[in-house]
Every structure is written in structure tokens, then in C-alpha cells.
Design an enzyme around this catalytic site. Structure first.
Site, short mmCIF file in Angstrom:
data_model
loop_
_atom_site.label_atom_id
_atom_site.label_comp_id
_atom_site.label_asym_id
_atom_site.label_seq_id
_atom_site.Cartn_x
_atom_site.Cartn_y
_atom_site.Cartn_z
N ASP A 1 0.86 -1.19 0.00
CA ASP A 1 0.00 0.00 0.00
C ASP A 1 0.89 1.24 0.00
OD1 ASP A 1 -2.28 1.69 0.16
OD2 ASP A 1 -3.32 0.17 1.35
N GLY B 1 4.44 1.58 -1.98
CA GLY B 1 4.56 2.14 -3.31
C GLY B 1 3.20 2.56 -3.81
N ASP B 2 3.10 2.72 -5.12
CA ASP B 2 1.87 3.19 -5.76
C ASP B 2 1.40 2.12 -6.73
OD1 ASP B 2 -0.09 4.46 -7.29
OD2 ASP B 2 0.93 6.40 -7.25
N PHE B 3 0.17 1.60 -6.51
CA PHE B 3 -0.27 0.50 -7.37
C PHE B 3 -0.62 0.94 -8.79
CE2 PHE B 3 -4.45 0.61 -4.70
CZ PHE B 3 -4.93 1.72 -5.37
N HIS C 1 -13.49 -0.64 -7.01
CA HIS C 1 -14.69 0.20 -6.92
C HIS C 1 -14.37 1.63 -6.48
CE1 HIS C 1 -16.00 -0.11 -2.40
NE2 HIS C 1 -14.70 0.02 -2.50
#
EC number: 2.1.1.-
Length: 334
Positions: free
Chosen positions: A190, A216-218, A236
């Protein structure tokens, strides 16, 4: 129709109960209305009417001489309950509830209330509001606790030696999976500000050595080498383009033998009125109020399949659970 129109009143009453800490007081034992009014600095007559109304909905038991006690449903408003609704009540009492009240303007403009008032999306706003982010993450984690037993009964995670929980926040889901399956390991992934698992790890952790935390950044990259990439209530939160980007990032990290698992509610198709779809309908209205017309949303099964196909996935299995939750498994398409 009028019951639907007035349904916001029980919601507001629950928020007031949460703000006053009444459930925690009653967790100590039954109390009469005078004691409750004194401890909460409220008017005894008004408080009695509030609690009497919620007693009809099964939140409290009203005994002789206005003595109140908690029901199993009411226990969910205590701070110590594993699936406590207190964080959700805090959101409704604050900025999220204000967003609900601004739904007319959201429908008129298509923009979220956060974009209109602050010029940024909800998630960007939460990066700047650490208190709101903490309450939001807590609410998400407590809500997940309600679903985990059902999911773990339905899905055999032992088939996946390494599980990557994408957007896993404090690791609640992964820890439950590992506890149920002692031969597998995992990674919680995350944003740095969202992953509190490392700091909150218990000193005598029975899962020590079986999981790690990666940040990190997904939208950019994910840890490679997982057998299962888990997206639980992630897609969502995003519009279609961003959801596809998350899926493509997963695909880039996955081997041909790995599996993607999407856990989400599925919205009703046209004409469907199955009671199991009520939760998805409520949640989609919730998402509309927070993210606007073109942001996060609950999707139909066909819409989810389109996103997966655009990202290069092929669905292999769909498990529809009694609660209305759906577990979708997919692999890299050839």
C-alpha cells in the site's frame, strides 16, 4: 416510500449514540436513563426518546424503569468490537455525511463534493488530512472483518503459496488468510501512509517471518513473484481508466501461472431486484456521493469483465457469496 424518505433518521440517531459514547457506557452493564444522561451531559427526556426509537430497531433493550442494555447489534457500536461501526459513524458525522447532504449538486454537476470545494479528489484530500485517512482506513478494516469468515469458508487460499494483498492497508485480510493457512506467506502492499502494519506489529507475532510490508503506488508497480494478487474493494474506488491501470500493473507483476483475485460487490443488472443486491445498491449511492458521477462505483458483472479484458485478463471463476460479495478469479490472457 415514506419509510425510505425517513430512513436517514435512524442513521442520524446512531451517529448521535456513537458521538455520545453510549454503547461503551452500556458495555460496562445496563444503566438507567438518568445515569446515561448524566454521563453524557444530555437531556434525559430527549435521550430516552432517542434510545427508545433505536430499541425498536434492535440496537438496545429497554427494560423496566427505563433501564437500557446492549443487544448483539448494539455491541457493534462499542469501540472494542472487532467489527466496530464507530469509525464509520465518525465518517458519517463529519465530511462523508456532509457529502451525502450535497448529493443534489453532485448529480447536477457530476463532480464530487471534494472536487467542488477543494479542487481535488477524495483520496488526494485524504493524503493531506491524516486524521480523516486514519478513520477511513479503520472503517475499511472493521468492515472487512464482517466479510472475512464468509470469504475464508468459500475460498481455499492454500493453493497460493505467496499472496500479495494489493492496497492491503493494515494487513487485516492477509493476516486472516495466513492464520487460516499455516503453509503460505504474503506481502502487504500500500501507500507508505496507509500501511500501518509494520509499526503496529505485535511484539510476539505468531505470523513473524511469514509476511512482509512493501510500499509504493499500485498505479506504477507491484512486487513480483506472487502466486495470488488480491484486490479487495480496490477497483470500486476508481473510474474505469484508473481501474484498468491498476489491473495492468497487477498483470505486469504477475507470472503466467499467477492468479488475480478481485473481491467486490456486484451491482444489479437492469430489472434485478434481488434483496442480496441491496447492499451493492446502497454502496453505489455511497460511492456516488463521495466520488461523483464518473468516479468510484459498484459495477455489474459485465462491466467488471470488460475492465479485466481491457487489462489483458481472462476470468476463470466467479464465486457469488450469500452476502452479495463476489470473488472473481482471473489469469493473464494469452
Amino acid at each position: 416510500m415514506r419509510r425510505m424518505l425517513y430512513a436517514q433518521l435512524p442513521s442520524r440517531a446512531l451517529v448521535v449514540v456513537a458521538q455520545l459514547g453510549i454503547a461503551d457506557i452500556l458495555a460496562e452493564g445496563p444503566a438507567d436513563i438518568s445515569t446515561l444522561a448524566e454521563r453524557t451531559s444530555t437531556d434525559a427526556v430527549a435521550l430516552a426518546r432517542l434510545l427508545r426509537g433505536l430499541a425498536v430497531f434492535g440496537v438496545f433493550e429497554e427494560g423496566a424503569e427505563q433501564v437500557y442494555s446492549l443487544t448483539p447489534l448494539g455491541e457493534a457500536l462499542t469501540s472494542g468490537h472487532p467489527a466496530s461501526a464507530l469509525p464509520s459513524a465518525t465518517l458519517v458525522a463529519g465530511q462523508f455525511g456532509a457529502a451525502w447532504g450535497d448529493l443534489l449538486e453532485t448529480v447536477r454537476t457530476g463532480q464530487s463534493p471534494f472536487e467542488r470545494s477543494r479542487g481535488v479528489s477524495l483520496f488526494t484530500h485524504m493524503e493531506q488530512d491524516e486524521e480523516l485517512r486514519a478513520v477511513f482506513d479503520d472503517s475499511q478494516g472493521r468492515g472487512l472483518a464482517l466479510e472475512l469468515d464468509e470469504i475464508l469458508r468459500a475460498i481455499d487460499f492454500s493453493a497460493y503459496p505467496t499472496v500479495v494483498d494489493v492496497g492491503g492497508s493494515d494487513g487485516t485480510f492477509l493476516r486472516r488468510i495466513l492464520s487460516a493457512h499455516p503453509d503460505i506467506s504474503g506481502i502487504v502492499f500500500d501507500l507508505p501512509g496507509s500501511t500501518s502494519l509494520q509499526a503496529e506489529r505485535p511484539t510476539a507475532d505468531p505470523l513473524e517471518g511469514r509476511y512482509s510490508v512493501a510500499t509504493g503506488d499500485f498505479f506504477d508497480s507491484l512486487p513480483e513473484g506472487g502466486d495470488l494478487y488480491l484486490l479487495s474493494h480496490i477497483l470500486h474506488d476508481w473510474d474505469d481508466d484508473r481501474a484498468v491501470q491498476i489491473l495492468r500493473t497487477c498483470r505486469a507483476a504477475m507470472s503466467d501461472d499467477a492468479t488475480l483475485m478481485v473481491v467486490d460487490l456486484i451491482a444489479a443488472n437492469r430489472g434485478q431486484r434481488d434483496e442480496r443486491l441491496h447492499t451493492a445498491a446502497l454502496m453505489d449511492l455511497y460511492m456516488l456521493s463521495l466520488f461523483g458521477g464518473n468516479g468510484g462505483q459498484e459495477r455489474t458483472a459485465a462491466q467488471v469483465e470488460v475492465l479485466l479484458s481491457k487489462a489483458g485478463f481472462r476470468i476463470t471463476r466467479v464465486d457469488s457469496l450469500p452476502s452479495g460479495m463476489n470473488v472473481i478469479r482471473a489469469v493473464r490472457a494469452a
